[in-house]
Write an enzyme that holds these catalytic residues in place. Structure first.
Site, short mmCIF file in Angstrom:
data_model
loop_
_atom_site.label_atom_id
_atom_site.label_comp_id
_atom_site.label_asym_id
_atom_site.label_seq_id
_atom_site.Cartn_x
_atom_site.Cartn_y
_atom_site.Cartn_z
N ASN A 73 40.83 33.43 37.73
CA ASN A 73 39.49 33.32 37.16
C ASN A 73 38.79 32.01 37.53
O ASN A 73 37.82 31.63 36.88
CB ASN A 73 39.56 33.44 35.63
N HIS A 88 30.50 33.86 34.82
CA HIS A 88 30.12 34.91 33.86
C HIS A 88 28.94 34.45 33.01
O HIS A 88 28.06 35.25 32.67
CB HIS A 88 31.32 35.27 32.97
N GLU A 111 47.84 38.70 31.84
CA GLU A 111 47.13 37.43 31.91
C GLU A 111 47.44 36.51 30.73
O GLU A 111 46.55 35.99 30.06
CB GLU A 111 45.61 37.69 31.98
N LYS A 137 47.23 38.45 45.07
CA LYS A 137 46.90 38.99 43.75
C LYS A 137 48.04 39.87 43.23
O LYS A 137 48.40 39.81 42.05
CB LYS A 137 45.59 39.77 43.79
N HIS A 142 35.06 31.68 37.23
CA HIS A 142 34.55 32.84 36.49
C HIS A 142 33.97 32.48 35.12
O HIS A 142 33.06 33.15 34.65
CB HIS A 142 35.65 33.89 36.32
N LYS A 177 42.67 45.62 35.61
CA LYS A 177 41.69 45.17 34.61
C LYS A 177 40.53 46.16 34.63
O LYS A 177 39.92 46.38 35.68
CB LYS A 177 41.15 43.78 34.97
N GLU A 226 35.32 35.85 46.43
CA GLU A 226 36.65 36.09 45.83
C GLU A 226 37.77 35.79 46.83
O GLU A 226 38.87 35.40 46.45
CB GLU A 226 36.76 37.54 45.33
N ARG A 236 48.28 34.40 35.80
CA ARG A 236 47.21 35.28 36.32
C ARG A 236 45.82 34.74 35.99
O ARG A 236 44.85 35.03 36.69
CB ARG A 236 47.40 36.70 35.77
#
Length: 363
Positions: free
Chosen positions: A246, A253, A238, A228, A249, A144, A186, A242
């Site tokens: 997140n 974000h 994704e 991962k 997130h 990514k 993470e 996948r």
């Protein structure tokens, strides 16, 4: 060579690549050489990491045509403008398609250099040399790449896999404690979404990780990358599973954008976001209070925030969450927890529950 190297593989057919983890790997000519596309190499780093490690990397590339681009450090510089500086270096030096771009730094450098590699002449090879825990356990793996926009994080980017990832655990000794904790967010996320045993192991070993215990950190990197790599192999772009990576997130974000990039570190925002997701999961009747408490407690012990910034309002979250990449058919899709170690992507939650969670965490 007496060093023990752990090598994992991201299995993507002809685009498969290794993740190599160990101590004192930076500057190992033999490690990098098989992955250099041609004679030209451009190293992209920042003004924080370059003084520490650039010489070691460039010494191992003496036999190549080498250029370096040093960028300013920080999430606030992960922009199209900064990307332009990398393109300028590539063009000024007449770099061809068999140039290899090397990203030496944390997640910002990896994302930015990776995106430059994805775009330049429609795609050149790049190598990840992550120097922060967050990059080593998460952002350097999976292809990514992106830059931020004032309206949303990582909204402009591409999937572009590296040709190899070399994680030198020794670089973590120069990482400040706040950055180490941000990386651990993470790691904890990894346990929460797919491995309850790993989560329990972290409960027993989090203090050792915070004390920079090399064996513990190496195990943390290998386990996080193993999970991962498997998810990326099964769902590279994704479209399904996948997305579980997140967890926290979508809320996180929103915090990063609303507070201004760089004020909250990515891992800090994700930590508060995971608590919000856990609270929502509890309201859905999945997690019980004891599990929610375990999550909060481990994040607290990892020296991470479990409450978002007091100034945020429900409307701020909703505005930024609606601009998230996981919005589908106008619905904000959330990653929630059915249990510690089991996550799922949900879009059919009651809106009232989301509003309840947001107002609970709003100032």
């Amino acid at each position: 060579d007496q060093r023990t190297l752990a090598t994992l593989n991201v299995d993507l057919g002809s685009r498969s690549y290794p993740i190599i983890v160990g101590a004192d790997l930076l500057g190992d000519r033999a490690l990098l050489s098989p992955y250099l596309a041609g004679d030209e190499v451009v190293v992209v780093s920042n003004d924080r990491v370059a003084p520490l490690y650039l010489d070691r990397v460039t010494a191992s590339l003496k036999d190549r045509r080498l250029n370096c681009q040093i960028l300013p450090d920080g999430e606030q510089h992960k922009t199209v403008g900064t990307l332009q500086l990398v393109f300028d270096t590539l063009l000024d030096n007449h770099c061809s398609r068999d140039t290899t771009l090397i990203a030496l730094g944390g997640g910002v450098i990896g994302d930015l250099a990776g995106f430059a590699a994805a775009c330049y002449q429609r795609g050149i090879a790049f190598i990840q040399l992550p120097t922060t825990l967050l990059a080593q356990v998460d952002s350097a793996v999976g292809g990514k790449t992106a830059v931020n926009h004032p309206q949303g994080k990582n909204m402009i980017g591409a999937f572009h896999q590296p040709v190899c990832v070399v994680s030198d655990t020794r670089t973590l000794v120069t990482l400040e404690p706040r950055q180490l904790s941000a990386g651990l967010a993470e790691v904890i996320k990894c346990g929460l979404i797919c491995d309850e045993l790993f989560f329990s192991w972290l409960e027993d070993n989090i203090e050792k990780a915070l004390a920079y215990d090399e064996e513990v950190l190496e195990y943390v990197i290998i386990e996080s990358c193993r999970h991962k790599a498997q998810m990326v192999a099964r769902d590279e772009k994704e479209v399904g599973e996948r997305a579980l990576l997140n967890l926290g997130h979508t809320f996180g974000h929103a915090i990063e954008v609303a507070t201004g990039y760089g004020n909250w570190l990515h891992g800090e925002a994700v930590s508060a976001g995971m608590v919000m997701a856990a609270t929502m999961s509890q309201k859905m009747g999945w997690l019980d209070k004891a599990q929610c408490d375990r999550i909060r407690e481990l994040l607290t012990r990892a020296r991470l925030p479990i409450d978002p910034p007091v100034a945020m309002r429900s409307a701020d979250y909703l505005r930024h969450m609606k601009a998230d990449k996981k919005v589908s058919g106008g619905r904000v899709r959330l990653i929630l927890l059915e249990a510690i170690g089991r996550a799922r992507l949900v879009s059919d939650y009651p809106d009232a529950l989301l509003h309840e969670v947001l107002s609970e965490f709003s100032g």
